[in-house]
Enzyme design. Structure first.
Site, PDB file in Angstrom:
ATOM      1  N   GLU A 120       0.744  -1.390   0.072  1.00  0.00           N
ATOM      2  CA  GLU A 120       0.103  -0.127  -0.134  1.00  0.00           C
ATOM      3  C   GLU A 120       0.763   1.324  -0.132  1.00  0.00           C
ATOM      4  O   GLU A 120       0.628   2.343  -0.473  1.00  0.00           O
ATOM      5  CB  GLU A 120      -0.867  -0.028   1.364  1.00  0.00           C
ATOM      6  CG  GLU A 120      -1.955  -0.966   0.996  1.00  0.00           C
ATOM      7  CD  GLU A 120      -3.181  -0.363   0.190  1.00  0.00           C
ATOM      8  OE1 GLU A 120      -2.995  -0.125  -0.977  1.00  0.00           O
ATOM      9  OE2 GLU A 120      -4.441  -0.177   0.873  1.00  0.00           O
ATOM     10  N   THR A 168      -5.451   7.795  -3.760  1.00  0.00           N
ATOM     11  CA  THR A 168      -5.380   7.764  -2.486  1.00  0.00           C
ATOM     12  C   THR A 168      -4.392   9.001  -2.106  1.00  0.00           C
ATOM     13  O   THR A 168      -4.523   9.814  -1.080  1.00  0.00           O
ATOM     14  CB  THR A 168      -5.197   6.465  -1.804  1.00  0.00           C
ATOM     15  OG1 THR A 168      -6.248   5.741  -2.117  1.00  0.00           O
ATOM     16  CG2 THR A 168      -4.679   6.738  -0.302  1.00  0.00           C
TER      17      THR A 168
HETATM   18  N1  LIG Z   1      -2.223  -4.068  -8.071  1.00  0.00           N
HETATM   19  C1  LIG Z   1      -2.688  -2.794  -7.849  1.00  0.00           C
HETATM   20  N2  LIG Z   1      -4.008  -2.820  -8.081  1.00  0.00           N
HETATM   21  C2  LIG Z   1      -4.699  -1.395  -8.142  1.00  0.00           C
HETATM   22  N3  LIG Z   1      -3.701  -0.330  -8.341  1.00  0.00           N
HETATM   23  C3  LIG Z   1      -2.544  -0.523  -8.321  1.00  0.00           C
HETATM   24  C4  LIG Z   1      -1.982  -1.541  -8.038  1.00  0.00           C
HETATM   25  N4  LIG Z   1      -0.714  -1.436  -8.078  1.00  0.00           N
HETATM   26  C5  LIG Z   1      -0.417  -0.409  -8.107  1.00  0.00           C
HETATM   27  N5  LIG Z   1      -1.643   0.475  -8.247  1.00  0.00           N
HETATM   28  C6  LIG Z   1      -1.883   2.062  -8.524  1.00  0.00           C
HETATM   29  O1  LIG Z   1      -2.517   2.338  -7.175  1.00  0.00           O
HETATM   30  C7  LIG Z   1      -3.496   3.435  -7.675  1.00  0.00           C
HETATM   31  C8  LIG Z   1      -5.024   2.979  -7.008  1.00  0.00           C
HETATM   32  O2  LIG Z   1      -4.688   2.902  -5.618  1.00  0.00           O
HETATM   33  P1  LIG Z   1      -5.453   3.771  -4.590  1.00  0.00           P
HETATM   34  O3  LIG Z   1      -5.192   3.551  -3.328  1.00  0.00           O
HETATM   35  O4  LIG Z   1      -5.423   5.342  -5.070  1.00  0.00           O
HETATM   36  O5  LIG Z   1      -6.766   3.638  -5.204  1.00  0.00           O
HETATM   37  P2  LIG Z   1      -7.750   2.207  -4.474  1.00  0.00           P
HETATM   38  O6  LIG Z   1      -6.775   1.561  -3.550  1.00  0.00           O
HETATM   39  O7  LIG Z   1      -8.838   2.064  -5.438  1.00  0.00           O
HETATM   40  O8  LIG Z   1      -8.850   2.914  -3.447  1.00  0.00           O
HETATM   41  P3  LIG Z   1      -8.712   3.127  -1.801  1.00  0.00           P
HETATM   42  O9  LIG Z   1      -7.267   2.720  -1.406  1.00  0.00           O
HETATM   43  O10 LIG Z   1      -9.174   4.487  -1.591  1.00  0.00           O
HETATM   44  O11 LIG Z   1      -9.746   2.081  -1.127  1.00  0.00           O
HETATM   45  C9  LIG Z   1      -3.422   3.595  -9.084  1.00  0.00           C
HETATM   46  O12 LIG Z   1      -2.631   4.686  -9.385  1.00  0.00           O
HETATM   47  C10 LIG Z   1      -2.716   2.326  -9.529  1.00  0.00           C
HETATM   48  O13 LIG Z   1      -2.154   2.364 -10.710  1.00  0.00           O
HETATM   49  N1  LIG Z   2      -7.520   5.395   5.454  1.00  0.00           N
HETATM   50  C1  LIG Z   2      -7.173   5.684   3.806  1.00  0.00           C
HETATM   51  C2  LIG Z   2      -7.664   4.400   3.276  1.00  0.00           C
HETATM   52  C3  LIG Z   2      -7.700   4.466   1.728  1.00  0.00           C
HETATM   53  O1  LIG Z   2      -8.214   3.491   1.181  1.00  0.00           O
HETATM   54  C4  LIG Z   2      -7.167   6.963   3.337  1.00  0.00           C
HETATM   55  O2  LIG Z   2      -8.462   7.255   3.561  1.00  0.00           O
HETATM   56  O3  LIG Z   2      -6.279   7.624   3.029  1.00  0.00           O
END
Ligand SMILES: Nc1ncnc2c1ncn2[C@@H]1O[C@H](COP(=O)(O)OP(=O)(O)OP(=O)(O)O)[C@@H](O)[C@H]1O
Ligand SMILES: N[C@@H](CCO)C(=O)O
Length: 293
Positions: A120, A168
């Site tokens: 993450e 995020t």
């Molecule tokens: N295996 C993966 N799956 C999804 N996104 C990824 C992965 N590896 C890297 N990324 C990158 O991470 C970003 C998406 O992650 P982000 O934390 O922003 O959103 P999310 O995980 O969908 O939402 P949240 O964490 O808020 O629940 C994108 O920029 C993407 O390119």
């Molecule tokens: N606690 C994190 C979760 C992202 O899914 C944020 O809100 O940035």
């Protein structure tokens, strides 16, 4: 080969920023791993075109490095990236469980939580465990700097995903630097109410606990149509509505008989704001599932 299905998750739940998280019954990512001399990544599925296959930029790469487990890693995305539904965390959690099995590292799911958290950190710049903890352990999770507490809660939910992207990393930039004592007291009260609701399988208490005056308002501004969607969901019977994770997803707690009406109301609310959206009628679900091929 080892295959793992890891669920979407909704973090924060309003009053639990960086602490609360819930595994959703759907959607999910599926990750398949095979031993290799060096780590390579192949991404297919929902939003794959926006996800890097470079191990230094994909969440699963940091996990493979942390476990000293080089592998060919195939990620079939069921959770759209930049959704607020724990897309990055689901891949990291699935890879941690799969590689732990593939290389027989013998770590428990709880021990894998901080390892998945390293993934993450690759994308959000900071370690937060509130997506990877429920993705690995299931249920409603309370992740602190010391440990993770799990409640096997049965709460119906609707997750509505608009066709906009909020990363995020960007959403963390709008989080206030501090809080007043009044805000702290308000947040602790709601967090305790939500947790009680999870322990009692009480959607009304969970919904009351989703109120937040600290982080959510700043993030709502990043989501076109959020206020109207929230009001429409509440009018359709939702017991509480808030931003899912860092957004743009919106999560509603409810009673099962209202789920369909709430899903329609949220999608229509976004459409009224000129934004296409899809809704998942779901509930709090189990953690990642492992299949040894
Ligand atoms: N295996 C993966 N799956 C999804 N996104 C990824 C992965 N590896 C890297 N990324 C990158 O991470 C970003 C998406 O992650 P982000 O934390 O922003 O959103 P999310 O995980 O969908 O939402 P949240 O964490 O808020 O629940 C994108 O920029 C993407 O390119
Ligand atoms: N606690 C994190 C979760 C992202 O899914 C944020 O809100 O940035």
């Amino acid at each position: 080969m080892v295959t793992v299905r890891a669920p979407a998750t909704s973090a924060n739940l309003g009053s639990g920023f960086d602490v609360f998280g819930a595994a959703l019954d759907r959607p999910a990512d599926v990750v398949r791993v095979e031993k290799a001399e060096r780590t390579t990544i192949e991404v297919t599925g929902y939003g794959a075109e926006f996800i890097p296959e470079d191990p230094d930029r994909n969440t699963v790469g940091a996990v493979a490095e942390a476990l000293d487990a080089p592998a060919h890693i195939r990620i079939d995305k069921g959770i759209r990236p930049s959704s607020g539904l724990g897309s990055s965390g689901a891949s990291a959690a699935a890879a941690a469980l799969a590689l732990n099995e593939l290389y027989d590292r013998g770590l428990s799911r709880r021990e894998l939580v901080p390892i998945a958290g390293k993934g993450e950190a690759t994308v959000s710049g900071e370690v937060h465990l509130d997506n990877v903890a429920p993705a690995l352990l299931g249920g409603f999770t309370v992740a602190t700097d010391r440990d993770v507490t799990v409640v096997d809660a049965d709460i119906p939910l609707v997750a509505c995903l608009p066709e906009i992207a909020v990363s995020t990393r960007d959403a963390r930039d709008v989080v206030p630097a501090g809080a007043t004592m009044e805000q702290l007291i308000y947040t602790v009260g709601r967090a305790a109410t939500l947790t009680t609701g999870m322990c009692r399988d009480d959607p009304r208490l969970v919904g009351k606990g989703m109120h937040d005056r600290l982080v959510t308002p700043a993030r709502a501004d990043l989501i076109a149509g959020y206020d109207g969607v929230r009001e429409a969901a509440l009018a359709a019977g939702a017991t509480g509505v808030t931003v899912s994770g860092a957004g743009p997803g919106v999560i509603a707690a409810c009673y099962p008989e209202d789920r369909q009406d709430i899903a329609a109301a949220m999608v229509n609310g976004f459409e009224d704001a000129g934004v296409d959206a899809r809704a998942y009628q779901t509930k709090i679900g189990r953690g990642a599932t492992l299949y040894r091929d």
